[in-house]
Design a protein around this motif. Structure first.
Motif, PDB file in Angstrom:
ATOM      1  N   ILE A  84       0.835  -1.207   0.000  1.00  0.00           N
ATOM      2  CA  ILE A  84       0.000   0.000   0.000  1.00  0.00           C
ATOM      3  C   ILE A  84       0.864   1.248   0.000  1.00  0.00           C
ATOM      4  O   ILE A  84       0.559   2.231  -0.692  1.00  0.00           O
ATOM      5  CB  ILE A  84      -0.976  -0.031   1.191  1.00  0.00           C
ATOM      6  CG1 ILE A  84      -2.032  -1.117   0.972  1.00  0.00           C
ATOM      7  CG2 ILE A  84      -1.636   1.325   1.408  1.00  0.00           C
ATOM      8  CD1 ILE A  84      -2.922  -1.367   2.155  1.00  0.00           C
ATOM      9  N   SER A  85       1.960   1.224   0.728  1.00  0.00           N
ATOM     10  CA  SER A  85       2.866   2.370   0.768  1.00  0.00           C
ATOM     11  C   SER A  85       3.451   2.654  -0.610  1.00  0.00           C
ATOM     12  O   SER A  85       3.492   3.802  -1.056  1.00  0.00           O
ATOM     13  CB  SER A  85       3.994   2.129   1.766  1.00  0.00           C
ATOM     14  OG  SER A  85       3.500   2.001   3.059  1.00  0.00           O
ATOM     15  N   TYR A  86       3.903   1.601  -1.296  1.00  0.00           N
ATOM     16  CA  TYR A  86       4.440   1.788  -2.642  1.00  0.00           C
ATOM     17  C   TYR A  86       3.377   2.300  -3.603  1.00  0.00           C
ATOM     18  O   TYR A  86       3.661   3.137  -4.464  1.00  0.00           O
ATOM     19  CB  TYR A  86       5.052   0.490  -3.165  1.00  0.00           C
ATOM     20  CG  TYR A  86       6.453   0.251  -2.664  1.00  0.00           C
ATOM     21  CD1 TYR A  86       7.513   0.991  -3.143  1.00  0.00           C
ATOM     22  CD2 TYR A  86       6.707  -0.716  -1.703  1.00  0.00           C
ATOM     23  CE1 TYR A  86       8.791   0.782  -2.687  1.00  0.00           C
ATOM     24  CE2 TYR A  86       7.989  -0.935  -1.235  1.00  0.00           C
ATOM     25  CZ  TYR A  86       9.028  -0.185  -1.733  1.00  0.00           C
ATOM     26  OH  TYR A  86      10.290  -0.394  -1.271  1.00  0.00           O
ATOM     27  N   LEU A  87       2.147   1.806  -3.477  1.00  0.00           N
ATOM     28  CA  LEU A  87       1.074   2.277  -4.360  1.00  0.00           C
ATOM     29  C   LEU A  87       0.718   3.734  -4.081  1.00  0.00           C
ATOM     30  O   LEU A  87       0.458   4.499  -5.014  1.00  0.00           O
ATOM     31  CB  LEU A  87      -0.155   1.376  -4.212  1.00  0.00           C
ATOM     32  CG  LEU A  87      -0.024  -0.027  -4.799  1.00  0.00           C
ATOM     33  CD1 LEU A  87      -1.246  -0.868  -4.467  1.00  0.00           C
ATOM     34  CD2 LEU A  87       0.201   0.034  -6.300  1.00  0.00           C
ATOM     35  N   VAL A  88       0.712   4.135  -2.804  1.00  0.00           N
ATOM     36  CA  VAL A  88       0.415   5.534  -2.460  1.00  0.00           C
ATOM     37  C   VAL A  88       1.498   6.450  -3.003  1.00  0.00           C
ATOM     38  O   VAL A  88       1.216   7.492  -3.607  1.00  0.00           O
ATOM     39  CB  VAL A  88       0.247   5.692  -0.934  1.00  0.00           C
ATOM     40  CG1 VAL A  88       0.259   7.150  -0.529  1.00  0.00           C
ATOM     41  CG2 VAL A  88      -1.033   5.030  -0.466  1.00  0.00           C
ATOM     42  N   VAL A  89       2.758   6.079  -2.805  1.00  0.00           N
ATOM     43  CA  VAL A  89       3.859   6.903  -3.314  1.00  0.00           C
ATOM     44  C   VAL A  89       3.848   6.910  -4.843  1.00  0.00           C
ATOM     45  O   VAL A  89       4.093   7.944  -5.468  1.00  0.00           O
ATOM     46  CB  VAL A  89       5.204   6.410  -2.754  1.00  0.00           C
ATOM     47  CG1 VAL A  89       6.366   7.157  -3.382  1.00  0.00           C
ATOM     48  CG2 VAL A  89       5.244   6.572  -1.244  1.00  0.00           C
ATOM     49  N   GLY A  90       3.523   5.773  -5.466  1.00  0.00           N
ATOM     50  CA  GLY A  90       3.402   5.730  -6.923  1.00  0.00           C
ATOM     51  C   GLY A  90       2.285   6.610  -7.438  1.00  0.00           C
ATOM     52  O   GLY A  90       2.411   7.255  -8.482  1.00  0.00           O
ATOM     53  N   LEU A  91       1.181   6.674  -6.695  1.00  0.00           N
ATOM     54  CA  LEU A  91       0.069   7.548  -7.069  1.00  0.00           C
ATOM     55  C   LEU A  91       0.471   9.014  -6.977  1.00  0.00           C
ATOM     56  O   LEU A  91       0.207   9.802  -7.894  1.00  0.00           O
ATOM     57  CB  LEU A  91      -1.132   7.268  -6.171  1.00  0.00           C
ATOM     58  CG  LEU A  91      -2.374   8.112  -6.378  1.00  0.00           C
ATOM     59  CD1 LEU A  91      -3.025   7.749  -7.702  1.00  0.00           C
ATOM     60  CD2 LEU A  91      -3.353   7.898  -5.234  1.00  0.00           C
ATOM     61  N   ILE A  92       1.136   9.378  -5.903  1.00  0.00           N
ATOM     62  CA  ILE A  92       1.591  10.762  -5.740  1.00  0.00           C
ATOM     63  C   ILE A  92       2.618  11.109  -6.809  1.00  0.00           C
ATOM     64  O   ILE A  92       2.587  12.202  -7.394  1.00  0.00           O
ATOM     65  CB  ILE A  92       2.144  10.978  -4.321  1.00  0.00           C
ATOM     66  CG1 ILE A  92       1.019  10.846  -3.305  1.00  0.00           C
ATOM     67  CG2 ILE A  92       2.830  12.335  -4.191  1.00  0.00           C
ATOM     68  CD1 ILE A  92       1.482  10.814  -1.864  1.00  0.00           C
ATOM     69  N   PHE A  93       3.526  10.187  -7.096  1.00  0.00           N
ATOM     70  CA  PHE A  93       4.525  10.405  -8.140  1.00  0.00           C
ATOM     71  C   PHE A  93       3.864  10.587  -9.511  1.00  0.00           C
ATOM     72  O   PHE A  93       4.286  11.423 -10.311  1.00  0.00           O
ATOM     73  CB  PHE A  93       5.510   9.234  -8.159  1.00  0.00           C
ATOM     74  CG  PHE A  93       6.692   9.427  -9.052  1.00  0.00           C
ATOM     75  CD1 PHE A  93       7.571  10.473  -8.866  1.00  0.00           C
ATOM     76  CD2 PHE A  93       6.940   8.535 -10.086  1.00  0.00           C
ATOM     77  CE1 PHE A  93       8.673  10.641  -9.685  1.00  0.00           C
ATOM     78  CE2 PHE A  93       8.034   8.693 -10.906  1.00  0.00           C
ATOM     79  CZ  PHE A  93       8.900   9.739 -10.719  1.00  0.00           C
ATOM     80  N   GLY A  94       2.809   9.835  -9.763  1.00  0.00           N
ATOM     81  CA  GLY A  94       2.070   9.995 -11.018  1.00  0.00           C
ATOM     82  C   GLY A  94       1.388  11.345 -11.117  1.00  0.00           C
ATOM     83  O   GLY A  94       1.393  11.976 -12.182  1.00  0.00           O
ATOM     84  N   PHE A  95       0.789  11.809 -10.004  1.00  0.00           N
ATOM     85  CA  PHE A  95       0.164  13.137 -10.017  1.00  0.00           C
ATOM     86  C   PHE A  95       1.190  14.240 -10.217  1.00  0.00           C
ATOM     87  O   PHE A  95       0.946  15.201 -10.955  1.00  0.00           O
ATOM     88  CB  PHE A  95      -0.621  13.383  -8.729  1.00  0.00           C
ATOM     89  CG  PHE A  95      -1.981  12.761  -8.721  1.00  0.00           C
ATOM     90  CD1 PHE A  95      -2.832  12.856  -9.810  1.00  0.00           C
ATOM     91  CD2 PHE A  95      -2.428  12.055  -7.620  1.00  0.00           C
ATOM     92  CE1 PHE A  95      -4.084  12.286  -9.819  1.00  0.00           C
ATOM     93  CE2 PHE A  95      -3.674  11.468  -7.606  1.00  0.00           C
ATOM     94  CZ  PHE A  95      -4.504  11.583  -8.706  1.00  0.00           C
ATOM     95  N   VAL A  96       2.334  14.124  -9.578  1.00  0.00           N
ATOM     96  CA  VAL A  96       3.388  15.135  -9.740  1.00  0.00           C
ATOM     97  C   VAL A  96       3.864  15.162 -11.181  1.00  0.00           C
ATOM     98  O   VAL A  96       4.035  16.233 -11.773  1.00  0.00           O
ATOM     99  CB  VAL A  96       4.550  14.864  -8.757  1.00  0.00           C
ATOM    100  CG1 VAL A  96       5.773  15.672  -9.123  1.00  0.00           C
ATOM    101  CG2 VAL A  96       4.127  15.173  -7.335  1.00  0.00           C
ATOM    102  N   ASN A  97       4.054  13.985 -11.767  1.00  0.00           N
ATOM    103  CA  ASN A  97       4.496  13.927 -13.163  1.00  0.00           C
ATOM    104  C   ASN A  97       3.434  14.432 -14.128  1.00  0.00           C
ATOM    105  O   ASN A  97       3.754  14.964 -15.187  1.00  0.00           O
ATOM    106  CB  ASN A  97       4.900  12.508 -13.539  1.00  0.00           C
ATOM    107  CG  ASN A  97       6.294  12.178 -13.070  1.00  0.00           C
ATOM    108  OD1 ASN A  97       7.113  13.058 -12.868  1.00  0.00           O
ATOM    109  ND2 ASN A  97       6.559  10.909 -12.881  1.00  0.00           N
ATOM    110  N   ALA A  98       2.169  14.279 -13.782  1.00  0.00           N
ATOM    111  CA  ALA A  98       1.095  14.713 -14.678  1.00  0.00           C
ATOM    112  C   ALA A  98       0.798  16.200 -14.547  1.00  0.00           C
ATOM    113  O   ALA A  98       0.426  16.846 -15.533  1.00  0.00           O
ATOM    114  CB  ALA A  98      -0.166  13.910 -14.405  1.00  0.00           C
ATOM    115  N   LEU A  99       0.948  16.763 -13.356  1.00  0.00           N
ATOM    116  CA  LEU A  99       0.545  18.152 -13.127  1.00  0.00           C
ATOM    117  C   LEU A  99       1.702  19.142 -13.121  1.00  0.00           C
ATOM    118  O   LEU A  99       1.606  20.211 -13.724  1.00  0.00           O
ATOM    119  CB  LEU A  99      -0.225  18.254 -11.804  1.00  0.00           C
ATOM    120  CG  LEU A  99      -1.497  17.421 -11.709  1.00  0.00           C
ATOM    121  CD1 LEU A  99      -2.093  17.519 -10.318  1.00  0.00           C
ATOM    122  CD2 LEU A  99      -2.493  17.870 -12.756  1.00  0.00           C
ATOM    123  N   VAL A 100       2.787  18.829 -12.456  1.00  0.00           N
ATOM    124  CA  VAL A 100       3.868  19.789 -12.270  1.00  0.00           C
ATOM    125  C   VAL A 100       4.925  19.680 -13.362  1.00  0.00           C
ATOM    126  O   VAL A 100       5.422  20.697 -13.861  1.00  0.00           O
ATOM    127  CB  VAL A 100       4.515  19.599 -10.871  1.00  0.00           C
ATOM    128  CG1 VAL A 100       5.661  20.553 -10.669  1.00  0.00           C
ATOM    129  CG2 VAL A 100       3.479  19.758  -9.785  1.00  0.00           C
TER     130      VAL A 100
END
Length: 128
Positions: free
Chosen positions: A38-54
């Motif tokens: 779950i920790s890896y999936l949460v960090v992967g989700l945040i990393f995906g949002f950062v890559n998509a938005l910023v």
């Protein structure tokens, strides 16, 4: 469904970077394997949002220096996105820490890019 596959690919790429680079750590939500996943999936989700938005905004703003360095500055941009992800995860139960920018974030970024590209080939092949 494609978004969930990208999150899983990001999580696997982050797991490879954590496994290879000693300066990158992801702390598990619990003490069991499910908490670590779950920790890896949460960090992967945040990393995906950062890559998509910023990341697109930063890439456009840094276009002159990227052209001047023949694209090598993209590695620095990706490392900055990884550092931003680590900073954002401080506010979640699943935290990612990076010890040093220069070696840990840069090498981690290269590993994440390679693993994401390789896994992306398999994901895109299944979608065709």
């Amino acid at each position: 469904m494609s978004f969930l596959l990208r999150v899983v690919v990001n999580a696997l790429a982050l797991a490879a970077a954590v496994w290879i680079v000693p300066g990158i750590h992801i702390d598990a939500v619990g003490n069991d394997t499910v908490g670590l996943i779950i920790s890896y999936l949460v960090v992967g989700l945040i990393f995906g949002f950062v890559n998509a938005l910023v990341r697109p905004v930063v890439k456009i703003l840094s276009l002159p220096i990227t052209c001047l360095t023949l694209g090598l500055f993209t590695i620095v941009i990706n490392a900055l996105m990884l550092m931003l992800t680590a900073w954002i995860t401080q506010f979640t139960p699943a935290t990612m820490t990076i010890d040093h920018f220069w070696w840990d974030a840069i090498v981690g970024t290269i590993i994440i890019s390679i693993v994401s590209a390789l896994l992306g080939l398999f994901v895109d092949r299944d979608n065709r």
